[in-house]
Design a protein around this motif. Sequence first.
Motif, mmCIF file in Angstrom:
data_model
loop_
_atom_site.group_PDB
_atom_site.id
_atom_site.type_symbol
_atom_site.label_atom_id
_atom_site.label_comp_id
_atom_site.label_asym_id
_atom_site.label_seq_id
_atom_site.Cartn_x
_atom_site.Cartn_y
_atom_site.Cartn_z
ATOM 1 N N THR A 194 -1.553 19.475 -0.790
ATOM 2 C CA THR A 194 -0.840 18.202 -0.776
ATOM 3 C C THR A 194 -1.835 17.095 -0.455
ATOM 4 O OG1 THR A 194 1.121 19.336 0.057
ATOM 5 C CG2 THR A 194 1.079 16.955 0.293
ATOM 6 N N TYR A 195 -1.719 15.945 -1.125
ATOM 7 C CA TYR A 195 -2.659 14.842 -0.922
ATOM 8 C C TYR A 195 -2.043 13.569 -1.481
ATOM 9 C CZ TYR A 195 -3.633 16.033 -5.791
ATOM 10 O OH TYR A 195 -3.506 16.302 -7.135
ATOM 11 N N VAL A 196 -2.725 12.460 -1.320
ATOM 12 C CA VAL A 196 -2.276 11.196 -1.906
ATOM 13 C C VAL A 196 -3.386 10.623 -2.776
ATOM 14 C CG1 VAL A 196 -0.646 10.612 -0.065
ATOM 15 C CG2 VAL A 196 -2.999 9.777 0.064
ATOM 16 N N ILE A 197 -2.956 9.908 -3.800
ATOM 17 C CA ILE A 197 -3.859 9.099 -4.620
ATOM 18 C C ILE A 197 -3.347 7.673 -4.474
ATOM 19 C CG2 ILE A 197 -4.629 8.561 -6.963
ATOM 20 C CD1 ILE A 197 -4.296 11.486 -7.658
ATOM 21 N N PHE A 198 -4.235 6.720 -4.281
ATOM 22 C CA PHE A 198 -3.804 5.334 -4.155
ATOM 23 C C PHE A 198 -4.796 4.438 -4.869
ATOM 24 C CE2 PHE A 198 -6.131 6.767 -0.474
ATOM 25 C CZ PHE A 198 -7.036 5.759 -0.189
ATOM 26 N N GLY A 199 -4.314 3.313 -5.361
ATOM 27 C CA GLY A 199 -5.179 2.401 -6.087
ATOM 28 C C GLY A 199 -4.406 1.356 -6.858
ATOM 29 N N ARG A 200 -4.939 1.031 -8.051
ATOM 30 C CA ARG A 200 -4.372 -0.034 -8.883
ATOM 31 C C ARG A 200 -4.013 0.499 -10.259
ATOM 32 N NH1 ARG A 200 -6.916 -5.744 -8.682
ATOM 33 N NH2 ARG A 200 -4.816 -6.033 -9.439
ATOM 34 N N GLU A 210 1.571 -4.756 0.894
ATOM 35 C CA GLU A 210 1.986 -3.397 1.262
ATOM 36 C C GLU A 210 0.829 -2.423 1.078
ATOM 37 O OE1 GLU A 210 6.680 -3.773 -0.101
ATOM 38 O OE2 GLU A 210 5.173 -3.039 -1.528
ATOM 39 N N TYR A 211 0.131 -2.581 -0.044
ATOM 40 C CA TYR A 211 -1.003 -1.704 -0.348
ATOM 41 C C TYR A 211 -2.081 -1.806 0.731
ATOM 42 C CZ TYR A 211 -4.997 0.264 -2.851
ATOM 43 O OH TYR A 211 -6.080 1.009 -3.198
ATOM 44 N N LYS A 212 -2.425 -3.011 1.122
ATOM 45 C CA LYS A 212 -3.463 -3.203 2.138
ATOM 46 C C LYS A 212 -3.067 -2.551 3.459
ATOM 47 C CE LYS A 212 -5.688 -7.306 0.260
ATOM 48 N NZ LYS A 212 -5.971 -8.727 0.435
ATOM 49 N N LYS A 213 -1.802 -2.632 3.795
ATOM 50 C CA LYS A 213 -1.316 -2.023 5.036
ATOM 51 C C LYS A 213 -1.423 -0.495 4.965
ATOM 52 C CE LYS A 213 2.599 -2.234 8.209
ATOM 53 N NZ LYS A 213 3.938 -2.773 8.454
ATOM 54 N N VAL A 214 -1.009 0.078 3.840
ATOM 55 C CA VAL A 214 -1.077 1.529 3.662
ATOM 56 C C VAL A 214 -2.529 2.003 3.681
ATOM 57 C CG1 VAL A 214 -0.650 3.428 2.040
ATOM 58 C CG2 VAL A 214 1.100 1.706 2.406
ATOM 59 N N VAL A 215 -3.399 1.316 2.963
ATOM 60 C CA VAL A 215 -4.807 1.717 2.899
ATOM 61 C C VAL A 215 -5.456 1.638 4.286
ATOM 62 C CG1 VAL A 215 -7.084 1.125 1.958
ATOM 63 C CG2 VAL A 215 -5.082 1.209 0.455
ATOM 64 N N ALA A 216 -5.138 0.616 5.055
ATOM 65 C CA ALA A 216 -5.683 0.504 6.415
ATOM 66 C C ALA A 216 -5.242 1.698 7.257
ATOM 67 C CB ALA A 216 -5.237 -0.801 7.063
ATOM 68 N N PHE A 217 -3.976 2.101 7.118
ATOM 69 C CA PHE A 217 -3.493 3.267 7.863
ATOM 70 C C PHE A 217 -4.219 4.537 7.417
ATOM 71 C CE2 PHE A 217 -0.885 6.954 8.603
ATOM 72 C CZ PHE A 217 -0.571 6.814 9.951
ATOM 73 N N ILE A 218 -4.370 4.715 6.103
ATOM 74 C CA ILE A 218 -5.042 5.916 5.585
ATOM 75 C C ILE A 218 -6.476 5.982 6.090
ATOM 76 C CG2 ILE A 218 -5.926 7.032 3.494
ATOM 77 C CD1 ILE A 218 -3.366 6.003 2.067
ATOM 78 N N ARG A 219 -7.189 4.883 6.058
ATOM 79 C CA ARG A 219 -8.588 4.879 6.523
ATOM 80 C C ARG A 219 -8.674 5.245 8.003
ATOM 81 N NH1 ARG A 219 -10.379 3.916 1.936
ATOM 82 N NH2 ARG A 219 -10.319 2.026 0.707
ATOM 83 N N GLU A 220 -7.754 4.728 8.800
ATOM 84 C CA GLU A 220 -7.736 5.067 10.229
ATOM 85 C C GLU A 220 -7.406 6.551 10.425
ATOM 86 O OE1 GLU A 220 -5.055 4.075 14.149
ATOM 87 O OE2 GLU A 220 -5.326 2.485 12.680
ATOM 88 N N LEU A 221 -6.419 7.044 9.672
ATOM 89 C CA LEU A 221 -6.028 8.449 9.762
ATOM 90 C C LEU A 221 -7.189 9.365 9.384
ATOM 91 C CD1 LEU A 221 -3.713 10.473 10.271
ATOM 92 C CD2 LEU A 221 -3.097 10.216 7.848
ATOM 93 N N LYS A 222 -7.934 8.993 8.344
ATOM 94 C CA LYS A 222 -9.079 9.800 7.911
ATOM 95 C C LYS A 222 -10.137 9.908 9.009
ATOM 96 C CE LYS A 222 -10.579 9.571 3.654
ATOM 97 N NZ LYS A 222 -11.019 9.156 2.313
#
Length: 195
Positions: free
Chosen positions: A68-74, A135-147
């Motif tokens: 299980t994983y996520v892909i995020f982008g544009r 919304e994207y910036k908020k999610v990406v910030a969370f993912i980077r912190e989680l990583k």
Amino acid sequence: MTLVRGRISLVVLLAFAAVACQTQDKGPQPAYVSSSPYGAPAKLASQTRERGYFIEFRSRYALSYGHTYVIFGRTNKAGAVVQREVAGLAPATVDPTPYVVGHFVPVPAETGASDGDLEEEYRSASWRVMLTEAEYKKVVAFIRELKTKSRFWHATFYNCNAFVAEIARSMGYKTPGIWLRPQQFITKLREMNAG
């Protein structure tokens, strides 16, 4: 008494791991796309929505019970992905030994792409959520912190489903139990939040 509790705990942990391994995956599930205000129940939408940003919760087949994983982008206006990044949690090696050991004790983990994550033929289920730029910036910030804080993988306590569940919860979504097979986890995640 402590020794007995330790043995009982070990048996319970092994039972959870065994139950998760006993079910079988279905054929590849359809790719679903949703759009909704951040943190609100998701509504199914078309991929041509011009928001341009997305996160996709995914599962793929593997020699084991999957990943299980996520892909995020544009995306472009037609809904095609033009920029993407992968985040997931897996043992930090291609050697199967730490994977097996990780069913008993935590093993070092990596949080980026693993082999097969971007190959469509291995995708077993997916749910894409279209996002605004904020919304994207908020999610990406969370993912980077989680990583940065996710350094260990354990099949029962902190596996790839648990990692993705943290991301989904940060967005306001309900999440299923982490002991499901990846395909079941992603399907259930979508069903709980998008119907």
